[in-house]
Design an enzyme around this catalytic site. Structure first.
Site, PDB file in Angstrom:
ATOM      1  N   ASP A   1     -36.149 -15.547  -2.011  1.00  0.00           N
ATOM      2  CA  ASP A   1     -34.764 -15.685  -1.569  1.00  0.00           C
ATOM      3  C   ASP A   1     -34.531 -17.042  -0.939  1.00  0.00           C
ATOM      4  O   ASP A   1     -33.416 -17.564  -0.978  1.00  0.00           O
ATOM      5  CB  ASP A   1     -34.422 -14.557  -0.585  1.00  0.00           C
ATOM      6  CG  ASP A   1     -34.345 -13.234  -1.324  1.00  0.00           C
ATOM      7  OD1 ASP A   1     -35.406 -12.629  -1.555  1.00  0.00           O
ATOM      8  OD2 ASP A   1     -33.234 -12.842  -1.725  1.00  0.00           O
TER       9      ASP A   1
HETATM   10  C1  LIG Z   1     -34.652 -13.313  -8.364  1.00  0.00           C
HETATM   11  S1  LIG Z   1     -34.162 -12.235  -7.099  1.00  0.00           S
HETATM   12  C2  LIG Z   1     -34.854 -12.878  -5.687  1.00  0.00           C
HETATM   13  C3  LIG Z   1     -35.020 -11.846  -4.588  1.00  0.00           C
HETATM   14  O1  LIG Z   1     -33.799 -11.130  -4.228  1.00  0.00           O
HETATM   15  C4  LIG Z   1     -34.159  -9.765  -3.882  1.00  0.00           C
HETATM   16  O2  LIG Z   1     -33.570  -9.361  -2.673  1.00  0.00           O
HETATM   17  P1  LIG Z   1     -32.314  -8.324  -2.673  1.00  0.00           P
HETATM   18  O3  LIG Z   1     -32.623  -7.238  -3.665  1.00  0.00           O
HETATM   19  O4  LIG Z   1     -32.241  -7.834  -1.226  1.00  0.00           O
HETATM   20  O5  LIG Z   1     -31.118  -9.172  -3.042  1.00  0.00           O
HETATM   21  C5  LIG Z   1     -35.651  -9.817  -3.736  1.00  0.00           C
HETATM   22  O6  LIG Z   1     -36.051 -10.349  -2.482  1.00  0.00           O
HETATM   23  C6  LIG Z   1     -36.002 -10.750  -4.878  1.00  0.00           C
HETATM   24  O7  LIG Z   1     -37.321 -11.165  -4.876  1.00  0.00           O
END
Ligand SMILES: CSC[C@H]1O[C@H](OP(=O)(O)O)[C@H](O)[C@@H]1O
Length: 391
Positions: A263
């Site tokens: 992220d």
């Molecule tokens: C390519 S997605 C990157 C990242 O986003 C996800 O978090 P969330 O589901 O809370 O938006 C997850 O940390 C992924 O690795």
């Protein structure tokens, strides 16, 4: 056909409501920055690249409807300069509002910064007008959508090549991944799951193990949904099984790496990713398995020196104390139709339970063997990641 979390054509944006997957495939319209903010906040759309793209496109859709209302008379109006300034200020406020939806992923603020630069530059042109500013914004937002899929395919290619080039012994390999980093987290193909797709396409993937990823369950609900859709050999494990998997099956299943998304990657390589990632990095190091982060450069934040500077989003306790169950189905006695009800929120904790719910954790750069980007794989030089070199 590849899975799509985002459906876009000029003037129309729809997102797959990921709170309803894998039970229901329901697309919802996004017509404004408020629609996008709410969808991102509720995690109807999630994934660092996807939330940036949906935010950017939500304003593109709003601008198309706005342009339809500006008639020729308005455009002939002599105070174009004032109207252009108002347009720029309105878009700046909307971008700032969208960035407030979730704090940890840098892609959203990175996209907002780039789009703000586009509108300011277009407003300084001799023929500047609200229409020209809007058209410049729309083109830039649409380019972000197009770039993402291409970047993910490059990440997949670089990641697969690096893994296969760093094997202890030739042959197919297995990987363990966490959360969802596929077509449901991006504009398509995915980042860490893009590496899995690339290995599978090259017939070099023995197996993909993936964690359920409590409490939102991106793994069992979304990654499983993608891997089964693509007919990729895969096995779901609970988060608590990761250590036993590496200990008992690491060698026999040829698990070569833990591959995760990101992220926000700080300038020194410290990486914020879904909660549970840090623990997997420690396990990987202990068991002599590579730990790889797969992310486009839009996830790398050179302005944030290290992981201690990354804001970690804390989410509502109820996301820990409940799970989403399949909708209750009603079979009408006189009809063969099945009426599908609402997704059920099922409590799994004692009443009055207090829960801690950080959505991310930070993996220190020393535990990361390589960072896979669309322009290549970055490894440490003298123990340090030199990420500025890839920009
Ligand atoms: C390519 S997605 C990157 C990242 O986003 C996800 O978090 P969330 O589901 O809370 O938006 C997850 O940390 C992924 O690795």
């Amino acid at each position: 056909m590849a899975l799509q979390a985002i459906k876009y054509q000029r003037g129309k944006l729809q997102i797959l409501d990921q709170l309803k997957l894998p039970y229901q495939e329901i697309f919802i319209d996004i017509t404004s920055s408020h629609d996008a903010w709410n969808a991102i906040k509720k995690m109807q759309v999630r994934g660092a690249p996807a939330i940036a793209i949906v935010a950017a496109l939500s304003l593109a859709v709003w601008l198309v409807s706005y342009l339809r209302e500006i008639d020729e008379a308005d455009e002939a109006n002599e105070d174009q300069q004032n109207q252009t300034r108002n347009m720029v200020e309105t878009l700046q406020q909307m971008l700032k509002f969208l960035v407030s939806s979730r704090p940890t992923a840098v892609n959203l603020s990175d996209a907002a910064r780039k789009l703000e630069q586009v509108i300011i530059t277009s407003s300084h042109q001799p023929d500047a007008s609200p229409r020209r500013v809007a058209e410049a914004y729309i083109a830039a937002a649409e380019q972000m959508l197009a770039n993402d899929v291409h970047d993910n395919e490059s990440i997949g290619k670089h990641g697969a090549s690096w893994l296969l080039g760093n094997l202890d012994s030739p042959g197919k390999i297995s990987v363990l991944t966490h959360c969802n980093t596929g077509s449901l987290a991006t504009a398509g193909y995915g980042t860490a799951l893009g590496v899995v797709r690339a290995l599978h396409a090259q017939r070099c993937l023995q197996h993909c193990f993936y964690t359920e990823t409590r409490p939102y369950n991106q793994g069992c609900r979304l990654t499983g949904y993608e891997l089964i859709h693509d007919q990729i050999p895969a096995t779901l494990i609970t988060d608590s099984m990761a250590a036993a998997l590496l200990h008992l099956k690491g060698k026999s299943e040829r698990i070569a790496a833990v591959v995760v998304g990101a992220d926000r990657v700080a300038a020194n390589g410290d990486t914020a990713n879904k909660i549970g990632t840090y623990g997997l990095a420690i396990l990987a190091r202990y068991h002599g398995v590579k730990f790889l982060v797969a992310a486009p450069r839009t996830t790398i934040d050179l302005e944030t020196p290290s992981g201690t500077d990354i804001v970690i989003e804390e989410r509502p306790q109820i996301e820990v104390t409940t799970i989403k169950g399949p909708p209750v189905k009603h079979l009408e006695p006189t009809s063969v139709d099945v009426q599908v009800g609402e997704i059920k929120e099922i409590s799994i904790a004692a009443e009055k339970t207090k829960a801690w719910n950080p959505a991310f954790d930070v993996t220190p750069a020393p535990l990361i063997d390589a960072i896979i980007t669309e322009v290549g794989v970055v490894v440490k030089e003298n123990g340090l990641f030199e990420l500025r070199k890839i920009f």
